[in-house]
Motif scaffolding. Structure first.
Motif, PDB file in Angstrom:
ATOM      1  N   PHE A 159      22.719   5.616 -54.179  1.00 32.03           N
ATOM      2  CA  PHE A 159      21.415   4.867 -54.216  1.00 32.03           C
ATOM      3  C   PHE A 159      20.876   5.549 -52.646  1.00 32.03           C
ATOM      4  O   PHE A 159      19.767   5.958 -52.707  1.00 32.03           O
ATOM      5  N   GLY A 160      21.897   5.610 -51.663  1.00 31.91           N
ATOM      6  CA  GLY A 160      21.495   6.026 -50.491  1.00 31.91           C
ATOM      7  C   GLY A 160      20.828   7.893 -50.712  1.00 31.91           C
ATOM      8  O   GLY A 160      19.975   8.268 -50.132  1.00 31.91           O
ATOM      9  N   LEU A 161      21.794   8.673 -51.437  1.00 31.63           N
ATOM     10  CA  LEU A 161      21.121  10.079 -51.689  1.00 31.63           C
ATOM     11  C   LEU A 161      19.902  10.007 -52.673  1.00 31.63           C
ATOM     12  O   LEU A 161      19.079  10.910 -52.126  1.00 31.63           O
ATOM     13  N   MET A 162      19.743   9.104 -53.567  1.00 28.47           N
ATOM     14  CA  MET A 162      18.460   9.289 -53.964  1.00 28.47           C
ATOM     15  C   MET A 162      17.294   8.768 -53.168  1.00 28.47           C
ATOM     16  O   MET A 162      16.011   9.350 -53.281  1.00 28.47           O
ATOM     17  N   ALA A 163      17.447   7.713 -52.208  1.00 28.92           N
ATOM     18  CA  ALA A 163      16.383   7.138 -51.516  1.00 28.92           C
ATOM     19  C   ALA A 163      16.256   8.340 -50.493  1.00 28.92           C
ATOM     20  O   ALA A 163      15.089   8.229 -50.089  1.00 28.92           O
ATOM     21  N   GLU A 164      17.110   9.115 -50.028  1.00 28.89           N
ATOM     22  CA  GLU A 164      17.051  10.289 -48.954  1.00 28.89           C
ATOM     23  C   GLU A 164      15.983  11.166 -49.494  1.00 28.89           C
ATOM     24  O   GLU A 164      15.003  11.460 -48.795  1.00 28.89           O
ATOM     25  N   VAL A 165      16.089  11.457 -50.902  1.00 31.28           N
ATOM     26  CA  VAL A 165      15.072  12.572 -51.525  1.00 31.28           C
ATOM     27  C   VAL A 165      13.597  11.983 -51.324  1.00 31.28           C
ATOM     28  O   VAL A 165      12.721  12.530 -51.136  1.00 31.28           O
ATOM     29  N   LEU A 166      13.684  10.570 -51.859  1.00 30.37           N
ATOM     30  CA  LEU A 166      12.261  10.109 -51.706  1.00 30.37           C
ATOM     31  C   LEU A 166      11.808   9.807 -50.478  1.00 30.37           C
ATOM     32  O   LEU A 166      10.537  10.075 -50.251  1.00 30.37           O
ATOM     33  N   ALA A 167      12.694   9.506 -49.225  1.00 28.55           N
ATOM     34  CA  ALA A 167      11.951   9.292 -47.994  1.00 28.55           C
ATOM     35  C   ALA A 167      11.551  10.716 -47.290  1.00 28.55           C
ATOM     36  O   ALA A 167      10.642  10.811 -46.705  1.00 28.55           O
ATOM     37  N   GLU A 168      12.207  12.002 -47.716  1.00 25.53           N
ATOM     38  CA  GLU A 168      11.913  13.013 -47.371  1.00 25.53           C
ATOM     39  C   GLU A 168      10.878  13.666 -47.842  1.00 25.53           C
ATOM     40  O   GLU A 168       9.721  14.221 -47.264  1.00 25.53           O
ATOM     41  N   SER A 169      10.700  13.641 -49.257  1.00 25.20           N
ATOM     42  CA  SER A 169       9.691  14.174 -50.147  1.00 25.20           C
ATOM     43  C   SER A 169       8.313  13.498 -50.262  1.00 25.20           C
ATOM     44  O   SER A 169       7.109  14.202 -50.401  1.00 25.20           O
ATOM     45  N   VAL A 170       8.385  12.321 -50.217  1.00 24.96           N
ATOM     46  CA  VAL A 170       7.117  11.620 -50.489  1.00 24.96           C
ATOM     47  C   VAL A 170       6.705  10.750 -49.133  1.00 24.96           C
ATOM     48  O   VAL A 170       5.487  10.691 -49.143  1.00 24.96           O
ATOM     49  N   LEU A 171       7.507  10.122 -48.283  1.00 25.15           N
ATOM     50  CA  LEU A 171       7.160   9.412 -47.216  1.00 25.15           C
ATOM     51  C   LEU A 171       6.945  10.616 -46.070  1.00 25.15           C
ATOM     52  O   LEU A 171       6.680  10.126 -44.917  1.00 25.15           O
ATOM     53  N   GLY A 172       7.391  11.723 -46.116  1.00 31.21           N
ATOM     54  CA  GLY A 172       7.516  12.790 -45.292  1.00 31.21           C
ATOM     55  C   GLY A 172       8.508  12.309 -44.116  1.00 31.21           C
ATOM     56  O   GLY A 172       8.392  12.771 -42.602  1.00 31.21           O
ATOM     57  N   ILE A 173       9.931  11.797 -44.182  1.00 28.00           N
ATOM     58  CA  ILE A 173      10.664  11.598 -43.037  1.00 28.00           C
ATOM     59  C   ILE A 173      11.660  12.437 -43.114  1.00 28.00           C
ATOM     60  O   ILE A 173      12.750  12.593 -44.165  1.00 28.00           O
TER      61      ILE A 173
END
Length: 354
Positions: A159-173
């Motif tokens: 879950f953390g690995l998937m959310a990391e991609v979301l946070a970086e690519s969509v939220l720009g974190i």
């Protein structure tokens, strides 16, 4: 002319159906320029369309003869309701006629449709529902919020690995901070699941910052909070209920005297901003991470604004190529296989949280 984004919406989904999904789709089409495909009983959809101005917007209707009830079993939906608005909407994405799907229908059925119609990204054991929460600083991702009631420790790492991609690519974190929801900040606090998951997360490449207590979720010191779907669902609904209760208490206090009402008039702009920040409708739906395509699940009680926000969020995912980032990012991540069922003791898939 429409832009290149095409989204399908389950127009019959949720507690109200077309009465909120259709105006929500109209608002999203107006805000984004995307083509919105309304899937469901054609007569009901067109009757609702006639009630709202939509000239010049790019809306399509695809008929589906069946509707999924909020209490139906996912397995029964898959077997007996091939022509349901939910299944048809998911198939439009699978077949390339839409780039994402939004539904406020039965979340368990939506997860099942996502897994069996769209398919999982290779290496992902269990797709998870992620929600974006407002904090005192920047938005944060809470995952899982209902797809998996029971989890193994390695599931939380995925879950953390998937959310990391979301946070970086969509939220720009960049390099988001990851924490695990527990009952204390110190290492060693929590139940068996969180304790073992803590060790796995600590040994991963994630920017793991340790335990996060429930009271600290909204401080904004952690960008991603991982937990099992049972705990996450309770945390999410508790937060929404608290926000609604605070708004009601504030209204009652304002109405208690003429002095309070006068003061409220002066502070009205601030109250409106406050109400917007705590309104779940402003944050759209929860993306199902781990699928091959973009799928968003909304509350069954969603209003038109919530549906519109979810569609706008899905359009943003398409424009920022979230699908490609998630699929390619996770395929390239060797840790996904390291923290997977194939490397651990197998356990049966749990039922989704309703």
């Amino acid at each position: 002319m429409p832009n290149s984004v095409r989204l399908a919406v389950d127009a019959m989904g949720g507690d109200v159906g077309p009465a909120v999904n259709v105006p929500g789709a109209i608002a999203a089409a107006r805000a984004t320029g995307a083509t919105i495909i309304l899937v469901g009983e054609e007569t009901a959809i067109r009757e609702e369309l006639h009630r709202h101005p939509h000239h010049g917007l790019h809306l399509e209707v695809v008929h589906a003869s069946q509707t999924v009830g909020m209490a139906e079993k996912p397995s029964e939906v898959l077997r007996r309701k091939k022509d349901s608005s939910m299944q048809v909407a998911f198939r439009l994405v699978r077949d390339g006629q839409a780039q994402g799907v939004v539904t406020a229908g039965n979340s368990g059925a939506a997860l099942a449709c996502g897994m069996f119609i769209l398919g999982r990204i290779p290496g992902v054991d269990r797709p998870a529902l992620a929600t974006i929460l407002p904090t005192l600083k920047n938005p944060a991702v809470l995952i899982d919020v209902g797809a998996n009631a029971d989890c193994k420790p390695y599931n939380l790492v995925q879950f953390g690995l998937m959310a990391e991609v979301l946070a970086e690519s969509v939220l720009g974190i960049p390099h988001p901070r990851v924490g695990i929801l527990s009952i204390g900040e110190e290492e060693g606090k929590g139940n068996a699941l969180t304790k073992e998951a803590y060790g796995l997360l600590k040994s991963s490449s994630l920017n793991f910052v340790g335990n996060v207590e429930g009271r600290d979720i909204f401080r904004g010191d952690t960008d991603i909070i991982v937990c099992d779907g049972f705990t996450g669902n309770i945390a999410l609904k508790l937060s929404e209920g608290l926000g609604a209760a605070l708004a009601t208490i504030l209204k009652n206090e304002i109405r208690s005297s003429w002095i309070s009402r006068l003061g409220a008039l002066l502070a009205m702009p601030a109250f409106r901003r406050f109400a917007k920040k705590i309104d779940y409708a402003e944050y759209g739906g929860a993306p199902i991470l781990g699928l091959n395509e973009i799928a968003m699940v909304c509350h069954g009680a969603s209003n038109a604004r919530a549906i519109a926000t979810a569609l706008e969020q899905a359009a943003l995912f398409v424009k920022r190529q979230a699908k490609a980032h998630l699929v390619e990012g996770l395929k390239a991540n060797t840790e996904l296989a390291l923290f997977s069922r194939s490397s651990k003791t197998k356990s049966p898939d749990p039922a989704p949280v309703s």
